[in-house]
Design a protein around this motif. Structure first.
Motif, PDB file in Angstrom:
ATOM      1  N   TRP A 138      11.337  -7.471  10.734  1.00  0.00           N
ATOM      2  CA  TRP A 138      10.893  -8.126   9.495  1.00  0.00           C
ATOM      3  C   TRP A 138      10.893  -7.107   8.364  1.00  0.00           C
ATOM      4  O   TRP A 138      11.027  -5.906   8.601  1.00  0.00           O
ATOM      5  CB  TRP A 138       9.505  -8.752   9.683  1.00  0.00           C
ATOM      6  N   ASP A 139      10.722  -7.592   7.143  1.00  0.00           N
ATOM      7  CA  ASP A 139      10.785  -6.736   5.960  1.00  0.00           C
ATOM      8  C   ASP A 139       9.487  -5.934   5.813  1.00  0.00           C
ATOM      9  O   ASP A 139       8.412  -6.508   5.627  1.00  0.00           O
ATOM     10  CB  ASP A 139      11.007  -7.601   4.717  1.00  0.00           C
ATOM     11  N   ILE A 140       9.590  -4.615   5.882  1.00  0.00           N
ATOM     12  CA  ILE A 140       8.416  -3.744   5.769  1.00  0.00           C
ATOM     13  C   ILE A 140       8.262  -3.152   4.370  1.00  0.00           C
ATOM     14  O   ILE A 140       7.344  -2.357   4.137  1.00  0.00           O
ATOM     15  CB  ILE A 140       8.467  -2.606   6.811  1.00  0.00           C
ATOM     16  N   ARG A 141       9.105  -3.551   3.443  1.00  0.00           N
ATOM     17  CA  ARG A 141       8.973  -3.011   2.086  1.00  0.00           C
ATOM     18  C   ARG A 141       7.599  -3.277   1.478  1.00  0.00           C
ATOM     19  O   ARG A 141       7.081  -2.421   0.744  1.00  0.00           O
ATOM     20  CB  ARG A 141      10.079  -3.564   1.184  1.00  0.00           C
ATOM     21  N   PRO A 142       6.980  -4.451   1.735  1.00  0.00           N
ATOM     22  CA  PRO A 142       5.638  -4.676   1.181  1.00  0.00           C
ATOM     23  C   PRO A 142       4.609  -3.640   1.618  1.00  0.00           C
ATOM     24  O   PRO A 142       3.640  -3.389   0.899  1.00  0.00           O
ATOM     25  CB  PRO A 142       5.269  -6.075   1.699  1.00  0.00           C
ATOM     26  N   ILE A 143       4.800  -3.027   2.778  1.00  0.00           N
ATOM     27  CA  ILE A 143       3.870  -1.985   3.236  1.00  0.00           C
ATOM     28  C   ILE A 143       3.976  -0.773   2.321  1.00  0.00           C
ATOM     29  O   ILE A 143       2.952  -0.200   1.904  1.00  0.00           O
ATOM     30  CB  ILE A 143       4.175  -1.589   4.694  1.00  0.00           C
ATOM     31  N   PHE A 144       5.190  -0.383   1.992  1.00  0.00           N
ATOM     32  CA  PHE A 144       5.380   0.767   1.105  1.00  0.00           C
ATOM     33  C   PHE A 144       4.951   0.440  -0.323  1.00  0.00           C
ATOM     34  O   PHE A 144       4.416   1.295  -1.024  1.00  0.00           O
ATOM     35  CB  PHE A 144       6.840   1.219   1.158  1.00  0.00           C
ATOM     36  N   LYS A 145       5.148  -0.811  -0.730  1.00  0.00           N
ATOM     37  CA  LYS A 145       4.691  -1.206  -2.057  1.00  0.00           C
ATOM     38  C   LYS A 145       3.170  -1.184  -2.127  1.00  0.00           C
ATOM     39  O   LYS A 145       2.582  -0.711  -3.110  1.00  0.00           O
ATOM     40  CB  LYS A 145       5.212  -2.601  -2.395  1.00  0.00           C
ATOM     41  N   ARG A 146       2.510  -1.683  -1.078  1.00  0.00           N
ATOM     42  CA  ARG A 146       1.045  -1.705  -1.037  1.00  0.00           C
ATOM     43  C   ARG A 146       0.461  -0.311  -1.114  1.00  0.00           C
ATOM     44  O   ARG A 146      -0.588  -0.092  -1.734  1.00  0.00           O
ATOM     45  CB  ARG A 146       0.586  -2.381   0.261  1.00  0.00           C
ATOM     46  N   THR A 147       1.136   0.650  -0.517  1.00  0.00           N
ATOM     47  CA  THR A 147       0.621   2.016  -0.489  1.00  0.00           C
ATOM     48  C   THR A 147       1.149   2.861  -1.649  1.00  0.00           C
ATOM     49  O   THR A 147       0.844   4.050  -1.743  1.00  0.00           O
ATOM     50  CB  THR A 147       0.970   2.687   0.853  1.00  0.00           C
ATOM     51  N   GLY A 148       1.958   2.260  -2.520  1.00  0.00           N
ATOM     52  CA  GLY A 148       2.339   2.913  -3.760  1.00  0.00           C
ATOM     53  C   GLY A 148       3.529   3.842  -3.696  1.00  0.00           C
ATOM     54  O   GLY A 148       3.740   4.627  -4.635  1.00  0.00           O
ATOM     55  N   VAL A 149       4.338   3.779  -2.638  1.00  0.00           N
ATOM     56  CA  VAL A 149       5.444   4.730  -2.538  1.00  0.00           C
ATOM     57  C   VAL A 149       6.815   4.059  -2.437  1.00  0.00           C
ATOM     58  O   VAL A 149       7.815   4.750  -2.258  1.00  0.00           O
ATOM     59  CB  VAL A 149       5.252   5.690  -1.333  1.00  0.00           C
ATOM     60  N   LEU A 150       6.881   2.745  -2.565  1.00  0.00           N
ATOM     61  CA  LEU A 150       8.184   2.080  -2.436  1.00  0.00           C
ATOM     62  C   LEU A 150       9.172   2.597  -3.470  1.00  0.00           C
ATOM     63  O   LEU A 150      10.348   2.832  -3.153  1.00  0.00           O
ATOM     64  CB  LEU A 150       8.017   0.562  -2.583  1.00  0.00           C
ATOM     65  N   ASP A 151       8.719   2.807  -4.695  1.00  0.00           N
ATOM     66  CA  ASP A 151       9.615   3.259  -5.758  1.00  0.00           C
ATOM     67  C   ASP A 151      10.096   4.688  -5.554  1.00  0.00           C
ATOM     68  O   ASP A 151      11.041   5.125  -6.235  1.00  0.00           O
ATOM     69  CB  ASP A 151       8.919   3.154  -7.119  1.00  0.00           C
ATOM     70  N   GLN A 152       9.464   5.415  -4.631  1.00  0.00           N
ATOM     71  CA  GLN A 152       9.871   6.791  -4.367  1.00  0.00           C
ATOM     72  C   GLN A 152      10.928   6.876  -3.267  1.00  0.00           C
ATOM     73  O   GLN A 152      11.431   7.962  -2.988  1.00  0.00           O
ATOM     74  CB  GLN A 152       8.640   7.626  -4.008  1.00  0.00           C
TER      75      GLN A 152
END
Length: 239
Positions: A138-152
């Motif tokens: 499944w898509d785990i991008r929301p986990i990185f977005k929630r923790t503030g590092v997806l854009d990195q």
């Protein structure tokens, strides 16, 4: 002061579960009680804990390894295979099966190790291209977005989206292409000697973490900053 990429490393790819985010505390009694309630099933925490132990003992048994083949190649395959295994562990009725599966795939349940976010931030601050490569359904991008590092992250490569899974060397090639780097310039960091260690067959240097892990304890990721020539990024990220 060292520059990003000294020593040949220009990018870092990370495994997800057990490397950046803890995979041992996702399935808990309180969470199962809540998810079961959403499905119309009433459980107390003691019963929920028993069901979790029963499920994990079954699905994690070595003889079940073959049954998991291909589970990460698509969201449909992941749901079909895992709900099938969970059902057989009981046997459980469909609402309880779905509740257990909901727990496993609940993005809010995945917590980073203490050094995960600081290391990702330091790599980004130092200009090191960084990505995640995961066998996942499944898509785990929301986990990185929630923790503030997806854009990195410069790349997120998920087996369920590309139809390839570790240890297939081809998926490492896909990830390097998305980082716009050659394999020899990308360090792969993981915890599975077979699946993650296969990065070496694709030409990537590999750094393996210990199998023992605890969400309360740093994973040892700060060593990556030195290997990537990004120690200066730690200070920049803190500013």
């Amino acid at each position: 002061m060292s520059e990003p990429g000294e020593g040949g490393v220009h990018g870092v790819l990370f495994d997800f579960a057990g490397t950046l985010f803890d995979d041992t505390g996702v399935l808990t009694a309180p969470r199962l009680v809540a998810k079961a309630g959403d499905r119309g099933v009433t459980l107390d925490e003691q019963v929920a804990a028993t069901l979790i132990r029963r499920t994990l003992a079954y699905v994690d048994a070595p003889e079940r390894s073959a049954a998991k083949e291909g589970c990460d190649l698509s969201p449909d395959a992941h749901r079909r295979i895992w709900t099938g295994l969970i059902a057989d562990a009981g046997p459980f009725e469909p609402p309880l099966v779905e509740a257990l599966y909901d727990c496993l795939t609940d993005n809010d349940a995945w917590l980073p190790y203490p050094d995960t976010l600081p290391v990702l931030e330091a790599l980004s601050a130092a200009g090191v291209r960084t990505g995640v490569l995961s066998n996942i359904g499944w898509d785990i991008r929301p986990i990185f977005k929630r923790t503030g590092v997806l854009d990195q992250l410069n790349a997120v490569v998920l087996s369920c989206e590309v139809g390839l899974a570790k240890p297939d060397p081809a998926i490492f090639g896909v990830a390097c292409e998305r980082l716009s780097l050659s394999a020899g310039r990308v360090l792969f960091v993981g915890d599975d000697p077979v699946k993650d260690g296969a990065a070496a067959r694709a030409g990537l240097p590999v750094y393996l973490l210990p199998s023992e892990r605890d969400v309360r304890v740093s994973r040892g990721l700060t060593a990556i900053l030195r290997l990537a020539g990004a120690e200066n990024g730690r200070d920049a990220a803190a500013q």
